[in-house]
Structures are given as C-alpha cells and as structure tokens.
Design an enzyme around this catalytic site. Structure first.
Site, mmCIF file in Angstrom:
data_model
loop_
_atom_site.group_PDB
_atom_site.id
_atom_site.type_symbol
_atom_site.label_atom_id
_atom_site.label_comp_id
_atom_site.label_asym_id
_atom_site.label_seq_id
_atom_site.Cartn_x
_atom_site.Cartn_y
_atom_site.Cartn_z
ATOM 1 C CD GLU A 98 10.896 -5.495 -54.873
ATOM 2 O OE1 GLU A 98 10.807 -5.059 -56.032
ATOM 3 O OE2 GLU A 98 11.489 -6.550 -54.592
ATOM 4 C CG LEU A 120 12.115 -8.242 -60.237
ATOM 5 C CD1 LEU A 120 13.260 -9.157 -60.650
ATOM 6 C CD2 LEU A 120 10.775 -8.935 -60.451
ATOM 7 C CE1 TYR A 161 6.365 -13.700 -62.028
ATOM 8 C CE2 TYR A 161 8.048 -14.622 -60.586
ATOM 9 C CZ TYR A 161 7.081 -13.674 -60.840
ATOM 10 O OH TYR A 161 6.819 -12.691 -59.909
ATOM 11 C CE LYS A 171 8.576 -11.298 -63.323
ATOM 12 N NZ LYS A 171 8.077 -10.429 -62.248
#
Length: 282
Positions: free
Chosen positions: A177, A201, A32, A145
C-alpha cells in the site's frame, strides 16, 4: 494547526496537556482514526467507528465508547471550533500509568483524545499525484491503525525529498500500500488491489471504492501485484479519507499515464455520488 478546543476523556476543553506517562506518548500504545468533516458532518462515521473498535480489540484495549454518545461529543467539538470543513483526529490509548512495558494491572480508563483541523479537502482528488517506491519496513500488523507510524513517516519523508506526493510500499517486490494510502491499479479493465490482510490497513475509502466498482460492474481482483505490474498498469491511483481517489501519473519519474484514466474517472464520479448521499442522510 489544530483548533482551540479538544476532546479529552469525555470533555470538550481548551486544556491540551498530556501526562508524560501517557502510554500513547511512552510506547505508542494506542490507535487512531481520521474522519473527514464536510458541512459540519462526520463522513462515514459508522465505518470509522467500527474500525476503531476492531483496532482496539486487536491490541486488547477496552475503550468503553458508545457510538452515538461519542458521535454527539465529537459534534460538540465541531460546534465549539466552528469546524464545518476539515478533519477530526481521534487518538485512543491504554491510558496513563507508571512506565512499564507490560499492560497495567489492574487496567483503568483509556485515554481518549480528539482535535479538529479546518481545511477544504473537497478538491484534493482532482490533483494528479506522483509517487516513489519505498521498501515496506513496517511491522506485521499493518491491519491495526496503531500509533506506531515510524515506518510510514520515513517512507513519506522519502517521497517529500523526491518532490513526490506519496510513497508506494513493497515487500521484496510485492506492492502492499502507500505510506498513508491504499493503492489500486487498472489493467485491461480490471481493478486490482492488495487483499485485506495483516500487511495492509484496509481503509474506509478502499472499501467504498470496492463497493462502487461492484455497482458499476467493474471487475475487481483483490490480489497482490508486483512492482513490475505496477509500472505496466494502465492506471494507478491511491485512496485515503481526505483525498478519496487520487490518480498517480508517475512513479520514480516513470510516466504511468498523462491524465486520469477512464476507470479512475468512473470511480471518482461514483464517489462523488456516494458523498452527496452521505451528506443528505446525515
């Protein structure tokens, strides 16, 4: 709530039904993207489309999309929904087939979907944030992702239950993250963030921040840091498409700073300039 019209496999339609054997629904077999919309324009579309292609290649989905054609179709979606400010969510899957874990043979057309949500994100980054720490229990290909977001969902829920805005993830004390963001610290004038690898990511906004830092002469370390270094940082902020650069003032109830720091503010101003340039060029 999403807007009335959606994009589905090349057509803008009101029909939002998805087949039960859609592999995105069955297996999370897809990827996505989320793109901010401002003044009816898709911000940093080229960067988002490039990441979409990388994610598809990583899980062997032949998407068949042409960048300019797809962009024009998404603009049609924005127009149909009168969406001037908000976001467009794009989901691309391996398609619809009888349920089987292995890739369908022969493979056919992927499933490509998009919808819009109207919301003004312009002032999100002016709101100081709080965070909690959470174990990073996600799989080892966070650079894709993908639709497999349960680890991030559980971390975000931990933050929500604590009344915090974000969860900062770590693997045995090494910060990776946020649950849906990239995390930066500033120490002694140096900007530091986890290097781009399979453990994070690498966000579009993350890349823009690194560019702004270079333009502003801010020294950067793309190097992993510990939770101890996180708590002793002079400044902490996270980045995301719809929140850009947002300062974190406390983590697990411990105050990091009482206001956005000077490096954060320089980067925020640089981002505002970059956004204005993007709007003018589009």
């Amino acid at each position: 709530m999403r807007d009335k019209f959606i994009y589905r496999n090349g057509v803008v339609t009101e029909d939002g039904k998805v087949d039960l054997e859609e592999r995105g629904f069955q297996f999370g077999d897809g990827i996505y993207e989320v793109i901010e919309v401002r003044e009816g324009k898709l911000l940093f579309f080229a960067q988002h489309f490039a990441r979409l292609k990388r994610s598809c290649a990583a899980i062997q989905i032949e998407h068949g999309l042409q960048e300019e054609t797809f962009k024009a179709q998404l603009k049609e979606l924005l127009t149909k929904n009168s969406c001037d400010d908000g976001m467009v969510y794009i989901q691309l899957t391996r398609g619809t087939y009888p349920r089987d874990h292995a890739f369908p043979q022969p493979s056919g057309a992927p499933g490509v979907y998009a919808y819009t949500v109207q919301k003004d994100f312009a002032n999100m980054w002016s709101l100081p944030a709080t965070a909690v720490l959470a174990d990073d229990i996600r799989w080892l290909r966070c650079d894709i992702k993908s639709l497999n977001l349960l680890g991030s969902v559980l971390a975000k829920q931990k933050a929500a239950e604590a009344g915090a805005d974000e969860a900062i993830l770590h693997r045995e004390g090494i910060v990776t993250e946020g649950s849906s963001t990239n995390v930066f610290i500033v120490k002694n004038g140096y900007l530091q963030t986890h290097p781009a690898s399979h453990l994070i990511l690498s966000g579009v906004t993350r890349s823009l921040v690194l560019k702004i830092a270079a333009d502003e002469g801010i020294p950067v370390l793309e190097k992993a840091f510990t939770t101890e270094e996180l708590f002793s940082a002079d400044e902490v902020f996270f980045t995301a498409t719809t929140q850009r650069i947002r300062p974190i003032l406390s983590i697990d109830g411990t105050t990091i700073s009482t206001e956005p720091g000077p490096v954060t503010e320089v980067l925020q101003k640089g981002m505002q300039t970059l956004l204005q340039k993007e709007l003018q060029e589009r």
